[in-house]
Design a protein around this motif. Structure first.
Motif, mmCIF file in Angstrom:
data_model
loop_
_atom_site.group_PDB
_atom_site.id
_atom_site.type_symbol
_atom_site.label_atom_id
_atom_site.label_comp_id
_atom_site.label_asym_id
_atom_site.label_seq_id
_atom_site.Cartn_x
_atom_site.Cartn_y
_atom_site.Cartn_z
ATOM 1 N N ALA A 64 0.898 -1.142 0.028
ATOM 2 C CA ALA A 64 -0.020 0.066 -0.071
ATOM 3 C C ALA A 64 0.795 1.403 -0.041
ATOM 4 N N CYS A 65 0.427 2.224 -0.400
ATOM 5 C CA CYS A 65 1.224 3.705 -0.395
ATOM 6 C C CYS A 65 1.059 4.296 1.018
ATOM 7 N N GLY A 66 2.183 4.370 1.613
ATOM 8 C CA GLY A 66 2.183 4.898 3.031
ATOM 9 C C GLY A 66 2.115 6.541 3.113
ATOM 10 N N THR A 67 1.998 7.083 1.727
ATOM 11 C CA THR A 67 1.794 8.626 1.718
ATOM 12 C C THR A 67 0.270 8.735 0.945
ATOM 13 N N TYR A 68 -0.361 7.974 0.877
ATOM 14 C CA TYR A 68 -1.540 7.967 -0.070
ATOM 15 C C TYR A 68 -2.197 9.232 -0.066
ATOM 16 N N ALA A 69 -2.507 10.071 0.827
ATOM 17 C CA ALA A 69 -3.248 11.239 0.928
ATOM 18 C C ALA A 69 -2.445 12.414 0.466
ATOM 19 N N SER A 70 -0.785 12.248 0.421
ATOM 20 C CA SER A 70 -0.304 13.330 -0.160
ATOM 21 C C SER A 70 0.800 12.844 -1.061
ATOM 22 N N ARG A 71 0.296 11.854 -1.866
ATOM 23 C CA ARG A 71 1.100 11.225 -2.809
ATOM 24 C C ARG A 71 1.347 12.286 -4.145
ATOM 25 N N PRO A 72 2.607 12.040 -4.727
ATOM 26 C CA PRO A 72 2.624 13.100 -5.807
ATOM 27 C C PRO A 72 1.715 12.838 -6.919
ATOM 28 N N VAL A 73 1.560 13.873 -7.806
ATOM 29 C CA VAL A 73 0.692 13.818 -8.887
ATOM 30 C C VAL A 73 0.777 12.855 -9.800
ATOM 31 N N LEU A 74 2.041 12.180 -10.308
ATOM 32 C CA LEU A 74 2.267 11.289 -11.205
ATOM 33 C C LEU A 74 1.524 9.874 -10.435
ATOM 34 N N CYS A 75 1.687 9.877 -9.237
ATOM 35 C CA CYS A 75 1.040 8.456 -8.419
ATOM 36 C C CYS A 75 -0.681 8.731 -8.597
ATOM 37 N N ARG A 76 -0.919 9.848 -8.436
ATOM 38 C CA ARG A 76 -2.331 10.025 -8.607
ATOM 39 C C ARG A 76 -3.293 9.851 -9.731
ATOM 40 N N GLY A 77 -2.317 9.850 -10.903
ATOM 41 C CA GLY A 77 -2.801 9.783 -12.170
ATOM 42 C C GLY A 77 -2.638 8.373 -12.883
ATOM 43 N N TYR A 78 -1.699 7.663 -12.129
ATOM 44 C CA TYR A 78 -1.159 6.580 -12.769
ATOM 45 C C TYR A 78 -2.607 5.494 -12.672
ATOM 46 N N GLY A 79 -2.724 4.675 -13.439
ATOM 47 C CA GLY A 79 -3.530 3.808 -13.911
ATOM 48 C C GLY A 79 -4.200 3.953 -15.292
ATOM 49 N N VAL A 80 -4.675 5.364 -15.647
ATOM 50 C CA VAL A 80 -5.041 5.692 -16.803
ATOM 51 C C VAL A 80 -3.969 6.122 -17.522
ATOM 52 N N LEU A 81 -4.054 6.346 -18.912
ATOM 53 C CA LEU A 81 -2.832 6.528 -19.962
ATOM 54 C C LEU A 81 -2.411 8.102 -19.362
ATOM 55 N N VAL A 82 -1.175 8.167 -19.460
ATOM 56 C CA VAL A 82 -0.629 9.432 -18.918
ATOM 57 C C VAL A 82 0.250 9.851 -20.002
ATOM 58 N N ASN A 83 0.431 11.208 -20.076
ATOM 59 C CA ASN A 83 1.192 11.696 -21.157
ATOM 60 C C ASN A 83 2.035 12.676 -20.481
ATOM 61 N N VAL A 84 3.378 12.196 -20.373
ATOM 62 C CA VAL A 84 4.453 13.301 -19.854
ATOM 63 C C VAL A 84 5.484 13.591 -20.919
ATOM 64 N N ALA A 85 5.849 14.892 -21.179
ATOM 65 C CA ALA A 85 6.746 15.240 -22.159
ATOM 66 C C ALA A 85 6.532 14.635 -23.385
ATOM 67 N N GLY A 86 5.191 14.583 -23.905
ATOM 68 C CA GLY A 86 4.910 13.905 -25.239
ATOM 69 C C GLY A 86 5.001 12.237 -25.261
ATOM 70 N N ARG A 87 5.450 11.890 -24.356
ATOM 71 C CA ARG A 87 5.545 10.400 -24.070
ATOM 72 C C ARG A 87 4.368 9.731 -23.316
ATOM 73 N N MET A 88 3.694 8.721 -23.935
ATOM 74 C CA MET A 88 2.551 8.051 -23.164
ATOM 75 C C MET A 88 2.987 7.032 -22.330
ATOM 76 N N THR A 89 2.714 6.986 -21.264
ATOM 77 C CA THR A 89 2.916 5.927 -20.090
ATOM 78 C C THR A 89 1.708 5.259 -19.450
ATOM 79 N N LYS A 90 1.868 3.952 -19.205
ATOM 80 C CA LYS A 90 0.729 3.379 -18.547
ATOM 81 C C LYS A 90 1.483 2.273 -17.711
ATOM 82 N N CYS A 91 0.448 1.649 -16.865
ATOM 83 C CA CYS A 91 0.886 0.579 -16.050
ATOM 84 C C CYS A 91 0.841 -0.860 -16.972
ATOM 85 N N ARG A 92 1.828 -1.582 -16.903
ATOM 86 C CA ARG A 92 1.817 -2.598 -17.968
ATOM 87 C C ARG A 92 0.504 -3.664 -17.655
ATOM 88 N N LEU A 93 -0.244 -3.665 -16.567
ATOM 89 C CA LEU A 93 -1.172 -4.441 -16.201
ATOM 90 C C LEU A 93 -2.543 -3.789 -17.000
#
Length: 131
Positions: A64-93
């Motif tokens: 589990a996330c030990g800082t869930y309530a204050s986790r970084p933005v990337l962690c909050r967005g992960y799960g959906v398709l995320v674009n960072v600097a023109g690169r799409m990233t996603k969880c492999r699952l």
């Protein structure tokens, strides 16, 4: 959020899954300062104990996330398709049943990171001047 809801059928994320917490990722300086401000020093020492390389230092032994309530933005967005600097990233699952995610709606983090970088740089300059 709404994007997560629209993509829910493609997302395998659930409590205890920590697949995305093991990637080699970076957070912004301002996010690190915020995180550190939410913890006491004893908790910080325990969390920064040796962790396997690539594993988030805030990931608990239970996955589990030990800082869930204050986790970084990337962690909050992960799960959906995320674009960072023109690169799409996603969880492999996630999105595994699709042949392609091309053209799908993504969470664009570039505007946030532009602002976070500006704030981080300003804070760094002030801290350097003060010390």
């Amino acid at each position: 959020g709404p994007l997560f809801e629209r993509h829910a059928r493609y997302i395998q994320c659930k409590p205890g899954c920590s697949e995305c917490c093991k990637d080699d990722f970076r957070i912004r300086f301002i996010e690190a300062m915020y995180l550190l401000g939410t913890m006491d020093s004893e908790w910080r020492r325990a969390k920064y104990a040796a962790k396997p390389e690539g594993r988030c230092p805030f990931l608990t032994d239970e996955g589990a996330c030990g800082t869930y309530a204050s986790r970084p933005v990337l962690c909050r967005g992960y799960g959906v398709l995320v674009n960072v600097a023109g690169r799409m990233t996603k969880c492999r699952l996630n999105y595994t049943e699709l042949e392609s995610t091309e053209g799908m709606e993504m969470l664009n983090l570039d505007p946030y990171y532009d602002l976070a970088d500006e704030l981080s740089n300003g804070l760094w300059v002030k801290l350097k001047a003060a010390y």
